[in-house]
Design a protein around this motif. Sequence first.
Motif, short mmCIF file in Angstrom:
data_model
loop_
_atom_site.label_atom_id
_atom_site.label_comp_id
_atom_site.label_asym_id
_atom_site.label_seq_id
_atom_site.Cartn_x
_atom_site.Cartn_y
_atom_site.Cartn_z
N PRO A 1 19.94 -0.80 -6.12
CA PRO A 1 18.76 -1.60 -5.78
C PRO A 1 17.51 -0.73 -5.76
CG PRO A 1 20.23 -1.36 -3.88
CD PRO A 1 20.95 -0.79 -5.05
N GLY A 2 16.41 -1.27 -6.25
CA GLY A 2 15.17 -0.52 -6.26
C GLY A 2 15.03 0.40 -7.45
N LYS A 3 15.92 0.26 -8.42
CA LYS A 3 15.90 1.16 -9.59
C LYS A 3 14.62 0.99 -10.41
CE LYS A 3 18.53 1.83 -13.83
NZ LYS A 3 19.86 1.92 -14.42
N SER A 4 14.22 -0.27 -10.63
CA SER A 4 13.03 -0.46 -11.46
C SER A 4 11.78 0.03 -10.74
CB SER A 4 12.89 -1.93 -11.87
OG SER A 4 12.84 -2.74 -10.73
N LEU A 5 11.81 -0.06 -9.41
CA LEU A 5 10.68 0.46 -8.63
C LEU A 5 10.58 1.97 -8.81
CD1 LEU A 5 8.54 -0.48 -6.49
CD2 LEU A 5 10.12 0.42 -4.77
N LEU A 6 11.73 2.64 -8.78
CA LEU A 6 11.76 4.09 -8.95
C LEU A 6 11.24 4.48 -10.33
CD1 LEU A 6 12.62 6.73 -7.55
CD2 LEU A 6 14.79 6.53 -8.74
N VAL A 7 11.64 3.71 -11.35
CA VAL A 7 11.17 4.01 -12.70
C VAL A 7 9.65 3.88 -12.79
CG1 VAL A 7 11.28 3.27 -15.11
CG2 VAL A 7 13.36 3.33 -13.75
N SER A 8 9.10 2.84 -12.12
CA SER A 8 7.64 2.67 -12.13
C SER A 8 6.98 3.82 -11.38
CB SER A 8 7.24 1.36 -11.48
OG SER A 8 8.09 0.33 -11.86
N LEU A 9 7.58 4.24 -10.27
CA LEU A 9 7.00 5.31 -9.46
C LEU A 9 6.94 6.62 -10.25
CD1 LEU A 9 8.34 4.89 -5.83
CD2 LEU A 9 5.99 4.80 -6.65
N ILE A 10 7.98 6.85 -11.07
CA ILE A 10 8.01 8.08 -11.86
C ILE A 10 6.85 8.11 -12.84
CG2 ILE A 10 9.28 9.07 -13.80
CD1 ILE A 10 11.70 9.15 -12.22
N ASP A 11 6.43 6.93 -13.30
CA ASP A 11 5.32 6.86 -14.24
C ASP A 11 3.96 7.02 -13.58
OD1 ASP A 11 6.70 6.69 -16.52
OD2 ASP A 11 6.57 4.51 -16.77
N LEU A 12 3.92 6.84 -12.27
CA LEU A 12 2.63 6.84 -11.56
C LEU A 12 1.80 8.11 -11.83
CD1 LEU A 12 0.97 5.09 -9.54
CD2 LEU A 12 1.93 6.54 -7.74
N PRO A 13 2.38 9.30 -11.69
CA PRO A 13 1.57 10.50 -11.89
C PRO A 13 0.96 10.59 -13.28
CG PRO A 13 3.65 11.07 -10.86
CD PRO A 13 3.75 9.64 -11.29
N ILE A 14 1.61 9.92 -14.26
CA ILE A 14 1.08 9.98 -15.62
C ILE A 14 -0.09 9.00 -15.78
CG2 ILE A 14 1.63 9.42 -18.03
CD1 ILE A 14 4.33 10.70 -17.58
N SER A 15 0.01 7.86 -15.08
CA SER A 15 -1.02 6.85 -15.28
C SER A 15 -2.23 7.07 -14.36
CB SER A 15 -0.44 5.45 -15.08
OG SER A 15 0.40 5.42 -13.97
N ILE A 16 -2.06 7.84 -13.30
CA ILE A 16 -3.16 8.03 -12.35
C ILE A 16 -4.09 9.15 -12.85
CG2 ILE A 16 -2.23 9.81 -10.83
CD1 ILE A 16 -3.03 7.99 -8.48
N SER A 17 -5.38 9.01 -12.57
CA SER A 17 -6.31 10.07 -12.96
C SER A 17 -6.01 11.34 -12.17
CB SER A 17 -7.75 9.62 -12.70
OG SER A 17 -8.59 10.74 -12.68
N PRO A 18 -5.91 12.49 -12.83
CA PRO A 18 -5.59 13.74 -12.12
C PRO A 18 -6.57 14.06 -11.00
CG PRO A 18 -5.42 14.05 -14.49
CD PRO A 18 -6.00 12.70 -14.29
N VAL A 19 -7.85 13.70 -11.20
CA VAL A 19 -8.85 13.98 -10.15
C VAL A 19 -8.45 13.24 -8.87
CG1 VAL A 19 -11.26 13.76 -9.51
CG2 VAL A 19 -10.65 14.31 -11.86
N VAL A 20 -8.02 12.00 -9.02
CA VAL A 20 -7.59 11.22 -7.85
C VAL A 20 -6.41 11.91 -7.18
CG1 VAL A 20 -6.72 8.99 -7.09
CG2 VAL A 20 -8.41 9.10 -8.92
N ALA A 21 -5.47 12.38 -8.00
CA ALA A 21 -4.31 13.08 -7.45
C ALA A 21 -4.76 14.29 -6.65
CB ALA A 21 -3.38 13.50 -8.58
N GLY A 22 -5.72 15.05 -7.21
CA GLY A 22 -6.24 16.22 -6.52
C GLY A 22 -6.86 15.84 -5.18
N LEU A 23 -7.65 14.76 -5.20
CA LEU A 23 -8.31 14.32 -3.97
C LEU A 23 -7.29 13.94 -2.89
CD1 LEU A 23 -11.35 12.27 -5.27
CD2 LEU A 23 -11.39 14.34 -3.88
N VAL A 24 -6.21 13.31 -3.32
CA VAL A 24 -5.16 12.93 -2.37
C VAL A 24 -4.62 14.17 -1.66
CG1 VAL A 24 -2.83 11.99 -2.15
CG2 VAL A 24 -4.52 10.82 -3.58
#
Lengths: 358, 281
Positions: free
Chosen positions: B92-115
Amino acid sequence: MLAPYSPVEIAIDGVGKSFGKTLALDDVTIGVKPGELLALLGPSGSGKTTLLRIIAGLEIAERGRLAIGGTDATNLPPRDRGIGFVFQNYALFRHMTVFENIAFGLRVRAKAERPTRASIKGRVDELLSLIQLDGMGGRLPSQLSGGQRQRVALARALAVEPRVLLLDEPFGALDAKVRVELRHWLRSLHERLGLTTVFVTHDQEEALELSDRVAILNRGRLEQLGPPREIYDQPASSFVIEFLGEVNKMPCQVARGIARLGIEGCHPVAAPGLPDAHAVAYVRPHEIEMSAAGTPDTAKAVVQSLSVIGPRTRIHLMIGTQRLEVDAERSTAEALGLEQGTSVGVKFRNVRIYPATR
Amino acid sequence: MAELHVFGEKRWMRVVLIGVAVLLLVVMLVAPLVLLFAEAFARGIAAYGASLMKSETLSAIGLTLKIAAIVVPINAAFGVVAAWGIAKFQFPGKSLLVSLIDLPISISPVVAGLVFVLIFGARGWLGPTLSEHGIKVIFAAPGMILATLFVTVAFVARQLIPLMEQQGREEEEAAIVLGASGFQTFWRVTLPNIRWGLVYGILLCNARAMGEFGAVAVVSGQIRGMTMTMPLQILALYQDYDSVGAFAVASLLALLAVVTLAVRRFLEWRYREELGYVGSL
């Protein structure tokens, strides 16, 4: 070296298994005799593969017990069960040569039990010759034909000297000719090794031809267990008779143990033990006798169409609104001068009555 | 040649379409690469070498290599584990995990840095506690490693998931039945089956880790000779009007990209040889 397998029995006792809400196996009990070749036959979704995987330890039974060779194996890890498993698509290690594939089970043994390099080579060479692939040890699986891959998978399973051999749809992915050849080869191999063997198939002909006994599964339940001849001659249920090949189905009415088909010229059939209700009469296409129209004690039928298949003739008949398939010798059809539209007398040699499905 | 005409296209049309594609490639990709190297070597090889040997630049190259040396193995291990879990099991939650793995690729790196600044910065959640213990994350190497880890976390997993899904579980099951332990199965069956995909995922992860700019720029504070990586150093040199210096460092990153691409082509050719047999018919 290939002889000293001591055949063991497999006791499957009340085994049950669900996947989520679907019941895959429901209270299945089968005793596989030592040295027996048993077929698990059923349509897809009948639970036959699940049962094989439970014997292998690749699935764990939720209910019931499993014993191999007299010892309980219900929760035993696969590696401790002494089984050889041949997967449907062979599951050969794609990056290893044929030799390495066959040697795998010996090489992964703990150091104390691992045979020497030389004896591994001897064993693999022996198996290569058993599967008639001498000198092909250096090839990769991708360089083999389907039938060759199948035999390598078998050799790999036999290399570890299993007590039990399990095969999942062993001929499923092969073309018709190779299939029949391999079937005969596997039967003779089984006779030579005497290994308790269970194989899964959805092909009734394969099961009837190859096995000592057949277990027919339907929706996770065991419908019938017996030798091929018994299964074919005395199907335990309407499911079994329908699954075992083409059969004509006719409605009938049972009253006081007698079934009437409601076809003029057709005798009532004894149906002992059946309740007074609607029922279904089954007649196999080759169990219908044809004679000239008007012969006493026959029903009158009209030929709809006929086709010649080698030495046999396939005839589609109509008795009133009831459609019938008949399989007859070509000479019979020719002697009667059958063609589209001719009338013919029909007599059922063997009628089986089963309760109408619930 | 006959099959080329099934779409009914004219010969001149084919020439025009291919010509446009080639022209775009030349203008957008080949010309910039050529110009980059031309600029780097504008004052000769000696000047190129000298600008790379400056201590600030050397320290930037060193820090970049260190970060990559830490980040790439961690992400490779994570990628194998995550891909294994996702490709071979249902949960359960497998598709959520797959989406989460993609998050760092789709998010702007600057935002990641700010976090990361929000979490570890002087006024962040953990910043004060960490600085009490003398641990400095933001404006220091640990923050840069974390930011790079985050940005490149998915590269190996994304490379391996389709490969492992396609290969299925049967070979592992066969190994287990034949008596192999879990580790033996992984080492002798799973890993060899994914090795080329893994190598390529690692290369991709490495190229991205060394080239990461946005997230690292936010957390590093860009202290010269201290918390500069190659991409940060390139921009700093460029803004100092040291174009040979900037392009010399840039040429190293460009070279890394070209090598990554070349290895990819080589591996794809290897794949065909070795993975022609997929297991199912």
